[in-house]
Design a protein around this motif. Sequence first.
Motif, PDB file in Angstrom:
ATOM      1  N   SER A 208       0.666  -1.216   0.010  1.00 20.34           N
ATOM      2  CA  SER A 208       0.023  -0.135  -0.021  1.00 20.34           C
ATOM      3  C   SER A 208       0.980   1.123   0.115  1.00 20.34           C
ATOM      4  O   SER A 208       0.500   2.266  -0.688  1.00 20.34           O
ATOM      5  CB  SER A 208      -1.052   0.119   1.121  1.00 20.34           C
ATOM      6  OG  SER A 208      -2.000  -1.049   1.176  1.00 20.34           O
TER       7      SER A 208
ATOM      8  N   TYR B  40       0.813   4.073  -2.643  1.00 24.61           N
ATOM      9  CA  TYR B  40       0.427   5.518  -2.412  1.00 24.61           C
ATOM     10  C   TYR B  40       1.610   6.566  -3.172  1.00 24.61           C
ATOM     11  O   TYR B  40       1.022   7.671  -3.455  1.00 24.61           O
ATOM     12  CB  TYR B  40       0.524   5.641  -0.846  1.00 24.61           C
ATOM     13  CG  TYR B  40       0.197   7.126  -0.147  1.00 24.61           C
ATOM     14  CD1 TYR B  40      -0.893   7.599  -0.347  1.00 24.61           C
ATOM     15  CD2 TYR B  40       1.509   7.610   0.289  1.00 24.61           C
ATOM     16  CE1 TYR B  40      -1.043   8.869   0.207  1.00 24.61           C
ATOM     17  CE2 TYR B  40       1.265   8.938   0.552  1.00 24.61           C
ATOM     18  CZ  TYR B  40       0.201   9.552   0.655  1.00 24.61           C
ATOM     19  OH  TYR B  40      -0.191  10.931   1.126  1.00 24.61           O
TER      20      TYR B  40
ATOM     21  N   GLN C  38      -4.197  13.470   4.645  1.00 21.66           N
ATOM     22  CA  GLN C  38      -3.532  12.509   3.959  1.00 21.66           C
ATOM     23  C   GLN C  38      -3.040  11.330   5.113  1.00 21.66           C
ATOM     24  O   GLN C  38      -3.215  10.130   4.992  1.00 21.66           O
ATOM     25  CB  GLN C  38      -1.871  12.977   3.552  1.00 21.66           C
ATOM     26  CG  GLN C  38      -2.119  13.999   2.588  1.00 21.66           C
ATOM     27  CD  GLN C  38      -2.716  13.273   1.367  1.00 21.66           C
ATOM     28  OE1 GLN C  38      -2.474  12.083   0.907  1.00 21.66           O
ATOM     29  NE2 GLN C  38      -3.622  13.994   0.469  1.00 21.66           N
TER      30      GLN C  38
ATOM     31  N   LEU D 214      -4.569   7.489   5.230  1.00 22.84           N
ATOM     32  CA  LEU D 214      -3.325   6.447   5.348  1.00 22.84           C
ATOM     33  C   LEU D 214      -3.446   5.543   6.824  1.00 22.84           C
ATOM     34  O   LEU D 214      -3.479   4.184   6.461  1.00 22.84           O
ATOM     35  CB  LEU D 214      -1.810   7.086   5.516  1.00 22.84           C
ATOM     36  CG  LEU D 214      -1.035   7.441   4.489  1.00 22.84           C
ATOM     37  CD1 LEU D 214       0.208   8.445   4.798  1.00 22.84           C
ATOM     38  CD2 LEU D 214      -0.869   6.527   3.445  1.00 22.84           C
TER      39      LEU D 214
ATOM     40  N   LEU E 240      -6.341   5.429  -1.517  1.00 22.09           N
ATOM     41  CA  LEU E 240      -5.195   6.069  -1.028  1.00 22.09           C
ATOM     42  C   LEU E 240      -5.226   7.326  -1.888  1.00 22.09           C
ATOM     43  O   LEU E 240      -4.068   7.623  -2.433  1.00 22.09           O
ATOM     44  CB  LEU E 240      -4.051   5.264  -1.524  1.00 22.09           C
ATOM     45  CG  LEU E 240      -3.838   3.917  -0.367  1.00 22.09           C
ATOM     46  CD1 LEU E 240      -2.408   3.320  -0.880  1.00 22.09           C
ATOM     47  CD2 LEU E 240      -3.477   4.514   0.859  1.00 22.09           C
ATOM     48  N   LYS E 241      -6.233   8.130  -1.757  1.00 25.01           N
ATOM     49  CA  LYS E 241      -6.404   9.494  -2.286  1.00 25.01           C
ATOM     50  C   LYS E 241      -7.484   9.932  -1.789  1.00 25.01           C
ATOM     51  O   LYS E 241      -8.416   9.282  -1.089  1.00 25.01           O
ATOM     52  CB  LYS E 241      -6.245   9.387  -3.702  1.00 25.01           C
ATOM     53  CG  LYS E 241      -7.359   8.382  -4.292  1.00 25.01           C
ATOM     54  CD  LYS E 241      -7.518   8.336  -5.798  1.00 25.01           C
ATOM     55  CE  LYS E 241      -6.461   7.519  -6.424  1.00 25.01           C
ATOM     56  NZ  LYS E 241      -6.397   6.047  -5.723  1.00 25.01           N
TER      57      LYS E 241
END
Length: 350
Positions: A25, A29, A80, A84, A119-120
Amino acid sequence: MKTLYRTRINPELRVVSAIFLLLLSGLIYFYQRVFLPDYFFIDEKTITDLIRYTDLDISLQDSFTSTALVYAVIGPEWSQILLLLATAAVIVYVCKKSYRLLDLLFAFLLMLSFALFNLKLSKEVIVIMLNLTACAVCAMQLSDRKKITIVTVLYLLYAWKFRVYYAVIAALMLALYAIASSRGKWRLCLVIGMLLLCCAIPGDFWDQLQQARDVANANREGLSDSKTMFTNLLAPNGVLTVVPNALFAAVRFYFAPLFSLRVQEIFLSSTLWFLTVVLFKRRNYGHPLFLLLAANFIIQTFFEPDLGSFFRHLSAYAFCVFGIRYMVPDHEEMQQASMTARPDGLDQET
């Protein structure tokens, strides 16, 4: 399949799997903008533009604006960190709950799509936190009635602030719980009563629910993200067209490669079929998280405009299947357990 179902996973392998998925991941990312097409980042761009160029306090409130307001309040850096942390929490959760080889294989398949989609900055990050909270609630020592009540309230709160159709998911969860917790004639009466209630709801409600698919696709023909879109089988016309259109959408989801044989369609259908097997292998059809999964999927068949949108939303709730404990295993496994008489018990995962 029986071998996959019966093979148990030791704790060390779960830890190794979690570390591997976390590292994978991390790579996704940092390098996702190199190999992912631009349309994967449309939601992020929309949210970012809203934060930069719009007065969120006075702008028209919709799901994007409400989500942008959350990210604006916590700031770009913490936004962010939030996504995560959400991804890491899901990875740790599914690996910790992967008691059988079947679970672990599905965890790897699901987490790949999960990382690619989530992942955004997007609306799904908040949904993931919502469903993680639902999993935590369902792990408590509470009755199923209290669990489904709390989860329903959580979904209604999310519907109030973000996406109104989550209220429909909440209502469907309650309806499924009422059916699952009833028996015999009462169950039959409930089903008939709910069908009559659906027929009594004004046709405009059903039309709006179904037309969302066609409206979303009206101006997308020929765009880079339009290859996986599809429209309703029948023109929305009240409650009578709901079931045919929903069934058609389910067929498109489960058998996507029959309509377009590409890697994306194969990956989507494989994940959905795998989820279905993992879900029903647990034989725990009245569990609140089973009802949550079923309600989410059913509502998706009503209005999802394309396979990509379906897959993205699916990834935000499919991990809840790992919170459903296994019920009594099959007869052969029970016999084997009684012969070996393991001190840690047959259902250590429960």
